[in-house]
Design a protein around this motif. Sequence first.
Motif, PDB file in Angstrom:
ATOM      1  N   ALA A  12      -6.199  10.365 -13.662  1.00 42.54           N
ATOM      2  CA  ALA A  12      -6.331   8.948 -13.329  1.00 42.54           C
ATOM      3  C   ALA A  12      -6.979   8.185 -14.473  1.00 42.54           C
ATOM      4  O   ALA A  12      -6.504   7.119 -14.873  1.00 42.54           O
ATOM      5  N   ARG A  16      -4.846   5.532 -16.966  1.00 43.71           N
ATOM      6  CA  ARG A  16      -5.269   4.135 -17.038  1.00 43.71           C
ATOM      7  C   ARG A  16      -5.523   3.721 -18.476  1.00 43.71           C
ATOM      8  O   ARG A  16      -5.067   2.664 -18.926  1.00 43.71           O
ATOM      9  N   LEU A 139       5.461   9.992 -11.957  1.00 40.95           N
ATOM     10  CA  LEU A 139       4.600   8.821 -11.869  1.00 40.95           C
ATOM     11  C   LEU A 139       5.175   7.750 -10.956  1.00 40.95           C
ATOM     12  O   LEU A 139       4.426   6.932 -10.405  1.00 40.95           O
ATOM     13  N   ARG A 141       6.094   8.034  -8.097  1.00 39.46           N
ATOM     14  CA  ARG A 141       5.497   8.199  -6.771  1.00 39.46           C
ATOM     15  C   ARG A 141       4.225   7.364  -6.608  1.00 39.46           C
ATOM     16  O   ARG A 141       3.885   6.964  -5.500  1.00 39.46           O
ATOM     17  N   LEU A 142       3.526   7.115  -7.704  1.00 38.27           N
ATOM     18  CA  LEU A 142       2.292   6.319  -7.625  1.00 38.27           C
ATOM     19  C   LEU A 142       2.580   4.875  -7.212  1.00 38.27           C
ATOM     20  O   LEU A 142       1.735   4.228  -6.604  1.00 38.27           O
ATOM     21  N   SER A 143       3.745   4.383  -7.564  1.00 38.40           N
ATOM     22  CA  SER A 143       4.072   2.990  -7.245  1.00 38.40           C
ATOM     23  C   SER A 143       4.740   2.850  -5.878  1.00 38.40           C
ATOM     24  O   SER A 143       4.963   1.735  -5.418  1.00 38.40           O
TER      25      SER A 143
END
Length: 145
Positions: A12, A16, A139, A141-143
């Motif tokens: 994480a 970022r 990634l 999946r994060l959205s």
Amino acid sequence: MADISDSAARAARDLRVVFSRLRRRIREVAQDTDLSPSQESALTLVGKHGAATASALAAAEGVRPQSMAVTLAALERHGLIRRAPDPDDGRRQLVTLTDTGRARVEGNRQVREEWLARAFQDRYSEEERHTVLAALDLLERLSAP
């Protein structure tokens, strides 16, 4: 964060930081010196949303309506946006791109995409590019909601 693994916390944090740097670099690529970063961001937002009110744009950017009004006034002076009465509510104005504004947004988008594609071509092997594509699938999946 006791129930979060060290690898999840590191992923994480690192993601970022890398995304922030990449976003900043991509913005620099097509940055024209006659617009501030907030003006460039608002112009791009108008391009994405189409006709919108100043208050809707302010909410989308997370700024005060007064700040957005100043930004839009500058974009209007540059001939990049226009305001017209809302056909559904004549008390409100809708902000849209002018042809010059649309060309600038599209030109910036193209320059950024070409820079990024060239960077992938020049800095990564075919195998590494496939690894990036696989990571992007994960990634995504994060959205998702």
